[in-house]
Design a protein around this motif. Sequence first.
Motif, PDB file in Angstrom:
ATOM      1  N   TYR A 198      -1.697   2.162 -23.685  1.00 13.66           N
ATOM      2  CA  TYR A 198      -2.056   2.884 -22.517  1.00 13.66           C
ATOM      3  C   TYR A 198      -3.225   2.304 -22.460  1.00 13.66           C
ATOM      4  CZ  TYR A 198      -7.075   3.460 -24.367  1.00 13.66           C
ATOM      5  OH  TYR A 198      -8.341   3.510 -25.141  1.00 13.66           O
ATOM      6  N   GLY A 199      -3.151   2.213 -20.760  1.00 10.28           N
ATOM      7  CA  GLY A 199      -4.394   1.592 -19.782  1.00 10.28           C
ATOM      8  C   GLY A 199      -4.148   2.701 -18.946  1.00 10.28           C
ATOM      9  N   TYR A 200      -5.484   2.487 -17.864  1.00 13.84           N
ATOM     10  CA  TYR A 200      -5.967   3.137 -16.547  1.00 13.84           C
ATOM     11  C   TYR A 200      -6.328   2.182 -15.535  1.00 13.84           C
ATOM     12  CZ  TYR A 200     -10.135   3.464 -19.020  1.00 13.84           C
ATOM     13  OH  TYR A 200     -11.165   3.307 -19.975  1.00 13.84           O
ATOM     14  N   GLY A 201      -6.274   2.688 -14.163  1.00 13.14           N
ATOM     15  CA  GLY A 201      -7.643   2.095 -13.176  1.00 13.14           C
ATOM     16  C   GLY A 201      -6.706   2.471 -12.262  1.00 13.14           C
ATOM     17  N   THR A 202      -6.517   1.114 -10.898  1.00 18.09           N
ATOM     18  CA  THR A 202      -6.669   1.763  -9.985  1.00 18.09           C
ATOM     19  C   THR A 202      -5.329   0.794  -9.465  1.00 18.09           C
ATOM     20  OG1 THR A 202      -7.741   0.040  -9.016  1.00 18.09           O
ATOM     21  CG2 THR A 202      -9.163   2.219  -9.001  1.00 18.09           C
ATOM     22  N   TYR A 203      -4.415   1.505  -8.396  1.00 26.37           N
ATOM     23  CA  TYR A 203      -3.487   1.126  -7.570  1.00 26.37           C
ATOM     24  C   TYR A 203      -3.711   0.603  -6.055  1.00 26.37           C
ATOM     25  CZ  TYR A 203      -1.745   5.664  -5.455  1.00 26.37           C
ATOM     26  OH  TYR A 203      -1.544   6.586  -5.247  1.00 26.37           O
ATOM     27  N   LEU A 204      -2.487  -0.182  -5.237  1.00 23.81           N
ATOM     28  CA  LEU A 204      -2.724  -0.280  -4.093  1.00 23.81           C
ATOM     29  C   LEU A 204      -1.212  -0.767  -3.557  1.00 23.81           C
ATOM     30  CD1 LEU A 204      -3.779  -0.621  -1.361  1.00 23.81           C
ATOM     31  CD2 LEU A 204      -3.741  -3.289  -2.052  1.00 23.81           C
ATOM     32  N   LEU A 205      -0.657   0.516  -3.090  1.00 25.88           N
ATOM     33  CA  LEU A 205       1.097   0.431  -2.716  1.00 25.88           C
ATOM     34  C   LEU A 205       1.344  -0.005  -1.286  1.00 25.88           C
ATOM     35  CD1 LEU A 205       4.558   1.271  -3.865  1.00 25.88           C
ATOM     36  CD2 LEU A 205       3.283   3.421  -3.065  1.00 25.88           C
ATOM     37  N   SER A 206       2.379  -0.976  -0.876  1.00 24.45           N
ATOM     38  CA  SER A 206       2.151  -1.193   0.333  1.00 24.45           C
ATOM     39  C   SER A 206       4.000  -0.860   0.548  1.00 24.45           C
ATOM     40  CB  SER A 206       1.672  -1.980   0.898  1.00 24.45           C
ATOM     41  OG  SER A 206       2.338  -3.422   0.229  1.00 24.45           O
ATOM     42  N   LYS A 207       4.296  -1.643   2.012  1.00 17.50           N
ATOM     43  CA  LYS A 207       5.657  -1.163   1.978  1.00 17.50           C
ATOM     44  C   LYS A 207       6.315  -2.021   1.119  1.00 17.50           C
ATOM     45  CE  LYS A 207       5.526  -4.382   6.245  1.00 17.50           C
ATOM     46  NZ  LYS A 207       6.381  -4.484   7.058  1.00 17.50           N
ATOM     47  N   SER A 216       0.376   5.770  -0.672  1.00 18.41           N
ATOM     48  CA  SER A 216      -0.241   6.435  -1.998  1.00 18.41           C
ATOM     49  C   SER A 216       0.693   6.960  -2.790  1.00 18.41           C
ATOM     50  CB  SER A 216      -1.743   7.582  -1.766  1.00 18.41           C
ATOM     51  OG  SER A 216      -1.150   8.797  -0.632  1.00 18.41           O
ATOM     52  N   LEU A 217      -0.148   7.151  -4.136  1.00 20.38           N
ATOM     53  CA  LEU A 217       1.555   8.437  -4.762  1.00 20.38           C
ATOM     54  C   LEU A 217       1.043   9.048  -5.585  1.00 20.38           C
ATOM     55  CD1 LEU A 217       2.854   4.705  -7.098  1.00 20.38           C
ATOM     56  CD2 LEU A 217       4.185   6.615  -5.272  1.00 20.38           C
ATOM     57  N   GLU A 218       1.814   9.924  -5.544  1.00 24.50           N
ATOM     58  CA  GLU A 218       1.058  11.580  -6.564  1.00 24.50           C
ATOM     59  C   GLU A 218       2.791  12.337  -7.104  1.00 24.50           C
ATOM     60  OE1 GLU A 218      -1.853  15.482  -5.932  1.00 24.50           O
ATOM     61  OE2 GLU A 218      -0.829  14.320  -4.523  1.00 24.50           O
ATOM     62  N   GLY A 219       1.469  12.188  -8.605  1.00 30.08           N
ATOM     63  CA  GLY A 219       2.641  12.555  -9.511  1.00 30.08           C
ATOM     64  C   GLY A 219       2.881  11.987 -10.799  1.00 30.08           C
ATOM     65  N   SER A 220       3.712  12.407 -11.598  1.00 24.03           N
ATOM     66  CA  SER A 220       4.437  11.869 -12.692  1.00 24.03           C
ATOM     67  C   SER A 220       5.749  11.022 -12.685  1.00 24.03           C
ATOM     68  CB  SER A 220       5.124  12.539 -14.660  1.00 24.03           C
ATOM     69  OG  SER A 220       3.301  13.732 -14.374  1.00 24.03           O
ATOM     70  N   TYR A 221       5.515   9.590 -12.848  1.00 20.53           N
ATOM     71  CA  TYR A 221       6.799   8.415 -13.054  1.00 20.53           C
ATOM     72  C   TYR A 221       7.374   7.644 -14.646  1.00 20.53           C
ATOM     73  CZ  TYR A 221       6.457   9.281  -7.893  1.00 20.53           C
ATOM     74  OH  TYR A 221       6.475   9.422  -6.869  1.00 20.53           O
ATOM     75  N   TYR A 222       8.159   7.923 -14.678  1.00 15.24           N
ATOM     76  CA  TYR A 222       8.527   7.036 -16.312  1.00 15.24           C
ATOM     77  C   TYR A 222       9.659   5.553 -15.354  1.00 15.24           C
ATOM     78  CZ  TYR A 222      13.833   8.318 -15.429  1.00 15.24           C
ATOM     79  OH  TYR A 222      15.164   8.899 -15.293  1.00 15.24           O
ATOM     80  N   PHE A 223       9.265   4.790 -16.292  1.00 15.85           N
ATOM     81  CA  PHE A 223       9.515   3.183 -15.933  1.00 15.85           C
ATOM     82  C   PHE A 223      11.315   3.526 -15.774  1.00 15.85           C
ATOM     83  CE2 PHE A 223      10.532  -1.305 -15.751  1.00 15.85           C
ATOM     84  CZ  PHE A 223       9.428  -1.634 -14.832  1.00 15.85           C
ATOM     85  N   THR A 241      -4.195  -7.883 -13.733  1.00  9.45           N
ATOM     86  CA  THR A 241      -3.444  -6.871 -12.611  1.00  9.45           C
ATOM     87  C   THR A 241      -1.738  -6.971 -12.873  1.00  9.45           C
ATOM     88  OG1 THR A 241      -5.438  -7.404 -11.232  1.00  9.45           O
ATOM     89  CG2 THR A 241      -3.255  -7.441 -10.670  1.00  9.45           C
ATOM     90  N   THR A 242      -1.251  -6.701 -12.302  1.00  7.91           N
ATOM     91  CA  THR A 242       0.369  -6.868 -12.556  1.00  7.91           C
ATOM     92  C   THR A 242       0.717  -5.756 -11.547  1.00  7.91           C
ATOM     93  OG1 THR A 242       0.557  -5.644 -14.824  1.00  7.91           O
ATOM     94  CG2 THR A 242       2.692  -5.237 -13.127  1.00  7.91           C
ATOM     95  N   ARG A 243       2.016  -6.928 -10.545  1.00 10.89           N
ATOM     96  CA  ARG A 243       2.242  -6.444  -9.369  1.00 10.89           C
ATOM     97  C   ARG A 243       4.117  -6.655  -9.028  1.00 10.89           C
ATOM     98  NH1 ARG A 243       4.513  -8.860  -5.366  1.00 10.89           N
ATOM     99  NH2 ARG A 243       4.477  -8.724  -3.145  1.00 10.89           N
ATOM    100  N   PHE A 244       4.056  -5.476  -9.013  1.00  5.29           N
ATOM    101  CA  PHE A 244       5.737  -5.680  -8.110  1.00  5.29           C
ATOM    102  C   PHE A 244       6.253  -5.370  -6.798  1.00  5.29           C
ATOM    103  CE2 PHE A 244       4.594  -2.314 -12.176  1.00  5.29           C
ATOM    104  CZ  PHE A 244       4.761  -2.801 -13.379  1.00  5.29           C
ATOM    105  N   GLY A 245       7.270  -6.038  -7.129  1.00  5.30           N
ATOM    106  CA  GLY A 245       7.605  -6.344  -5.779  1.00  5.30           C
ATOM    107  C   GLY A 245       8.088  -4.734  -5.673  1.00  5.30           C
TER     108      GLY A 245
END
Length: 230
Positions: free
Chosen positions: A67-76, A26-33, A200-204
Amino acid sequence: MKSIIKIQSFLIVCWLIILSSCAKKSLEGSYYFNWGIRFTDIYQKYEFSENGTFTTEGGGDLGPESYGYGTYLLSKDSLILQYSKEKDPIKSKVFIESIPESKQTDSVTFHFEFYELETEMPITGTVAQYFEDKSKNKGIIAGTDGVCSIRLIKGNKTQTYTIFSLVGHESFELDLVNDSSKIIRIGLAENIGKQVFDKTTRFGVKKISNKVIQFSGGDQLIRYTPRVQN
């Protein structure tokens, strides 16, 4: 017997380690790209919650663009963003009133009145029509009094108009039928950008630390502390 127990204990520990490494993070907090190249006029910010939801905003020197919002899934090895499937309703207010005709006529008039939703003061707005043949594109701009009019041939045809302002307000499309003259009062809300939805956007993921998520393509998400506005 003891050797068997030791082997079983070792296998259980290994299995727990594997489960832990594959478990959902899980992530928590503010990030910039960070694209790896310094852009001074564009930004993309993300806010992640521990419950698996996120919000994002992108823009530039002229203000918010998306702008946008939704759910995320973080794995290794990946970060997947699932944007909301629903499009938000516009925040601007539109009031349409048909004008009774005193005599038969073969034309109608659309009378537009623009005002700022928050202050209720007149503002400049634009009514435009866009076509595949760009030479047919047309539009009209309201003056400082917020008023402009379009005269059309009377009929029963639905036409789509793009409503926008050049001073940081929401833009949207409005369908009108040219069956009668109308007064269209439009209270324009503040621009928060175009919504990203049903995507849906996926980042490696290459590496995850407390402050940085490094993507396999070289881009990064960098954690930051938002400034508190007084």
